[in-house]
Design a protein around this motif. Structure first.
Motif, PDB file in Angstrom:
ATOM      1  N   THR A   1      36.363  34.464  -5.893  1.00 61.74           N
ATOM      2  CA  THR A   1      35.637  33.879  -7.020  1.00 61.74           C
ATOM      3  C   THR A   1      36.631  33.530  -8.118  1.00 61.74           C
ATOM      4  O   THR A   1      37.393  34.402  -8.562  1.00 61.74           O
ATOM      5  N   ASP A   2      36.641  32.267  -8.531  1.00 60.98           N
ATOM      6  CA  ASP A   2      37.599  31.824  -9.539  1.00 60.98           C
ATOM      7  C   ASP A   2      37.195  32.305 -10.928  1.00 60.98           C
ATOM      8  O   ASP A   2      36.018  32.504 -11.234  1.00 60.98           O
TER       9      ASP A   2
ATOM     10  N   HIS B   1      33.780  32.122 -13.389  1.00 61.25           N
ATOM     11  CA  HIS B   1      32.640  31.573 -12.662  1.00 61.25           C
ATOM     12  C   HIS B   1      31.896  32.687 -11.929  1.00 61.25           C
ATOM     13  O   HIS B   1      32.442  33.761 -11.647  1.00 61.25           O
TER      14      HIS B   1
ATOM     15  N   ARG C   1      30.248  27.904  -3.813  1.00 67.06           N
ATOM     16  CA  ARG C   1      31.390  27.379  -4.546  1.00 67.06           C
ATOM     17  C   ARG C   1      31.729  25.994  -3.993  1.00 67.06           C
ATOM     18  O   ARG C   1      31.706  25.788  -2.777  1.00 67.06           O
TER      19      ARG C   1
ATOM     20  N   GLU D   1      32.912  40.116  -2.924  1.00 68.67           N
ATOM     21  CA  GLU D   1      33.646  39.052  -3.606  1.00 68.67           C
ATOM     22  C   GLU D   1      34.817  39.654  -4.364  1.00 68.67           C
ATOM     23  O   GLU D   1      34.785  40.823  -4.773  1.00 68.67           O
TER      24      GLU D   1
ATOM     25  N   ALA E   1      35.814  26.414   0.664  1.00 67.52           N
ATOM     26  CA  ALA E   1      34.508  27.074   0.758  1.00 67.52           C
ATOM     27  C   ALA E   1      33.682  26.478   1.889  1.00 67.52           C
ATOM     28  O   ALA E   1      33.043  27.204   2.669  1.00 67.52           O
TER      29      ALA E   1
ATOM     30  N   TYR F   1      28.739  32.940  -8.657  1.00 67.73           N
ATOM     31  CA  TYR F   1      28.025  32.158  -7.651  1.00 67.73           C
ATOM     32  C   TYR F   1      26.919  33.017  -7.039  1.00 67.73           C
ATOM     33  O   TYR F   1      27.070  34.238  -6.887  1.00 67.73           O
TER      34      TYR F   1
ATOM     35  N   ASN G   1      37.279  31.129   0.209  1.00 69.69           N
ATOM     36  CA  ASN G   1      36.168  30.709  -0.644  1.00 69.69           C
ATOM     37  C   ASN G   1      34.912  30.555   0.201  1.00 69.69           C
ATOM     38  O   ASN G   1      34.984  30.406   1.420  1.00 69.69           O
TER      39      ASN G   1
ATOM     40  N   TYR H   1      25.940  33.943  -4.074  1.00 68.66           N
ATOM     41  CA  TYR H   1      26.388  33.960  -2.689  1.00 68.66           C
ATOM     42  C   TYR H   1      25.267  34.373  -1.747  1.00 68.66           C
ATOM     43  O   TYR H   1      24.417  35.204  -2.091  1.00 68.66           O
TER      44      TYR H   1
END
Length: 762
Positions: free
Chosen positions: A46-47, A50, A16, A61, A21, A52, A12, A54
């Motif tokens: 990445t869950d 979601h 995040r 990702e 992370a 992000y 992670n 980055y």
């Protein structure tokens, strides 16, 4: 200076919000600062649901539930030609049953992987165990942050000790400061501040700390408990802010609203360090002991805060010896009393702070980055032996007539309540010649080899017996190990040979690194350190080589021993100098003649050169081994070890072929595999397999020396027949080689194709 030029992290990544992370980002930034020539990137998980924003350090990702994206990431890493990968593993961040999707990525990588295990479960489910074992097998090294992690990997997952590195959680290099300035900055001047920070979830025990506050306030009316951190995103997703609201209600019911402050924030590192700096006591009231790593604990400890904690695994290690206070789980009265004691005793609190800060200097991110780079660099040397687990290793095709099961029946029959007997008459142990430390040291090496995955460990009683023999062999008056003992347990000498001393050090070093029990690892390391210095006065090249092999294992066990490091350099230089002095255009060896255990000299230089990054030693070891294996290859191509009739020959004579002994095959196998790890040339592995085939009839007489049903091994080959005796040295030599080849098969995932006679292959 590291040779790695391109390094990728899988895990992670900030922004995040989670501990993995934060750790992945901190480690990447620490390595980028420590080694600016190394190009680093993060492959971020990445869950689901979601997205992000980055930073540029994230090169790719992976949506955790999309299997094809793991495969795509492997293609990205291979195409970019990264030198190594640092995988951050935590249960729950990878998709598939037990996080199995990550295997699709690992199975396709062409570079070595070093995996950091943030959690090691003591009682994994069957799926969790299977996935973790395959990740470990795909990794050149695994890193844990506490000794408890090492112990669980050894006892629960049977991971070889040599594959495990313990590197503590990194911490910022922050000055030792008093809290007053930070208190003023955050509005807490004049208060005694207790702090807990991190993502809120029920396992953190915040409610226990709240329940402790009334007792603390009674003694310190100025006390305030600051709870810094957002609610865990998964908890918010499933239950909203119900947990945080329950804590606020609890505070109201106790009437302590002026003494508990909730700061619902996920702060950046500078702000976080300011909050830690302002606290007088840091509290981690976690409810579960199975917490292998706590970044919040490491950071607070590293900033020299007084810490009160429940005894979860990480806290038990970090706060030992007065570096913090431990209280029982869920005990509000105990945690309240401990914190009150610190808040009302300035001298005690300051002393605890000073101890914590001093100890933590070895944990700064700069030092952590250096240790990770060293492990990653060492992994590059061994990458050819890393398994690519596209198929389950337990389901790989095998030919048991070619690669037998590990049978130790004969080995056990050669042992009694003293140790391993030297000789046998046919397969019957011969008590007449008693015991020697040489063979019992080799037996300890077997015990360590059988700690590897897929093998059945020797009993604790038997391993302890070999260790007890070595301990009894130590003569503190002479500073040497005795060697020969009669059957009635009388030592026949005050000191053994230089070679037997070196071989015993080799075994002790391996026990210090690979034994299944921490107590015996500590014993071995202590005795190794005491018995090492005398070697500097030795003259035998084999004693140098055996000691260097022991030093290779001893230093890899994680000890900090500058004197051992110095002596390793001295012995390696002497061995290399011996080669330089004796070498000519047609004679590439360390002495004027060939004797026993020859290949160990080359192996010692190769392994020492790899460990110390001394290229000249590696090259000398490879050069001498290449020449030796040419001498040990018959015109028909099979392995023909140096015969014992050649031992002690003066001058540079071609070795005579008889009598041939298992010890020479075993040494050659180990040395060739060390050479393969060094330069990746598949010819070395072929040579190792030819030497192993010698045991099974690929030899001058076409006779198998091994009984696969009992694991016995004949003592060698005469010119006209095998030697029918099956003594201690022969059986441990065979078992060591079998264990090494079985592990080779396990990590390479290939069928072993040995050059055996047709009758044995049928």
């Amino acid at each position: 200076m590291t040779q790695i030029k391109r390094l990728a992290f899988i895990g992670n990544s900030l922004p995040r919000r989670c501990g993995i992370a934060t750790f992945t980002t901190d480690l990447q930034q620490a390595i980028a600062r420590s080694a600016p020539d190394v190009e680093t990137t993060i492959v971020a998980m990445t869950d689901h649901g979601h997205s992000y924003d980055y930073p540029s350090t994230v090169g790719l990702e992976i949506n955790d539930g999309m299997l094809d994206e793991y495969e795509r990431a492997a293609g990205f890493l291979n195409a970019k030609r990264f030198d190594a990968v640092s995988l951050q593993h935590e249960f729950g961040i990878f998709g598939g049953p037990g996080g199995s999707h990550i295997l699709a990525l690992l199975s396709r990588l062409t570079m070595p992987v070093v995996t950091t295990l943030h959690t090691v479960l003591e009682r994994p489910t069957a799926v969790q165990r299977e996935v973790l074992m395959r990740i470990v097998e795909a990794s050149a090294k695994v890193v844990v942050m506490a000794e408890k992690g090492r112990d669980l990997l050894r006892s629960v997952y049977r991971v070889p000790a040599g594959k495990i590195e313990v590197i503590p959680h990194g911490i910022p290099d922050f000055a030792f400061v008093e809290p007053d300035r930070a208190k003023a900055e955050f509005g807490f001047s004049g208060r005694s501040v207790i702090l807990t920070f991190g993502l809120l979830s029920p396992n953190k025990g915040i409610e226990v700390m709240i329940d402790a506050m009334p007792a603390i306030i009674a003694k310190r009316p100025d006390a305030v408990y600051v709870v810094l951190g957002a609610t865990h995103p998964n908890l918010v997703r499933d239950h909203g802010e119900a947990y945080r609201e329950s804590l606020v209600r609890r505070v109201g019911q106790l009437g302590i609203e002026d003494h508990v402050v909730f700061l619902d924030q996920f702060v950046d590192q500078p702000t976080l360090l300011g909050f830690i700096s302002m606290c007088d006591v840091y509290a981690t009231p976690y409810l579960n002991e199975s917490q292998m790593t706590s970044g919040t604990l490491a950071y607070s400890f590293g900033l020299g805060r007084a810490v009160v904690s429940t005894p979860y695994w990480h806290a038990r290690e970090l706060l030992a010896d007065g570096r913090g206070l431990l209280v029982p789980f869920g005990d509000a009265a105990a945690i309240g009393a401990a914190i009150t004691d610190l808040l009302t005793n300035d001298e005690k609190r300051q002393a605890m702070r000073a101890r914590a800060y001093a100890v933590s200097r070895s944990m700064t991110w700069e030092r952590t980055a250096e240790r990770y780079l060293a492990v990653l660099e060492s992994a590059r040397h061994g990458q050819k032996l890393r398994m690519l687990p596209r198929a389950d290793p337990d389901r790989m095709p095998s030919d048991q007539s070619i690669l037998p099961d590990m049978q130790i029946g004969h080995f056990l029959s050669m042992c009694d309540d003293t140790g391993l007997l030297q000789h046998a008459v046919h397969s019957v142990p011969d008590r007449l010649h008693g015991y020697c430390v040489d063979d019992n040291a080799r037996a300890l090496l077997v015990a360590c080899a059988l700690n590897a995955p897929g093998e059945q460990r020797l009993s604790e009683v038997l391993t302890s017996r070999f260790a007890a023999f070595v301990q009894h062999a130590w003569n503190p008056d002479s500073g040497r190990f005795r060697n020969f003992m009669s059957f009635d347990r009388r030592w026949l000498e005050d000191r053994g040979s230089e070679d037997s001393h070196g071989r015993t050090l080799w075994a002790l070093g391996e026990v210090a690194r690979s034994d299944a029990t921490s107590a015996r690892r500590q014993w071995a390391a202590a005795l190794f350190a005491v018995a090492l210095p005398v070697v500097e006065r030795f003259r035998s090249p084999r004693a140098f080589a055996f000691t260097l092999l022991g030093l290779d294992a001893y230093m890899a066990s994680g000890v900090d021993d500058p004197e051992a490091e110095r002596l390793r350099s001295v012995l390696a230089e002497r061995l290399a100098a011996s080669l330089s002095a004796a070498e000519t255009d047609d004679w590439t060896w360390f002495e004027e003649g060939l004797a026993y255990d020859n290949a160990r000299l080359s192996q010692a230089l190769i392994q020492t050169g790899l460990a110390t990054r001394t290229l000249s030693h590696v090259e000398a070891g490879l050069r001498s081994l290449r020449w030796l294996m040419a001498q040990q290859t018959a015109p028909t191509g099979h392995f023909r070890p140096v015969g014992s009739e050649s031992f002690g020959d003066g001058g540079r004579k071609r070795p005579r072929p008889f009598d041939q002994q298992p010890l020479e095959a075993t040494a050659s196998i180990s040395a060739c595999l060390a050479a393969w790890r060094a330069d990746g040339n598949a010819a070395w592995r072929t040579s190792a397999l030819k030497a192993f085939s010698w045991f099974f009839g690929a030899n001058d007489l076409g006779e198998s020396l091994v009984d696969p049903e009992t694991g016995s091994c004949r003592d060698g080959l005469h010119a006209d027949r095998p030697n029918e005796n099956r003594g201690g040295e022969s059986v441990v030599s065979y078992l060591l080689s079998l264990a090494e080849i079985r592990q080779l098969r396990r990590v390479s995932g290939e069928r072993m194709k040995l050059a055996l006679p047709r009758a044995l292959r049928a």
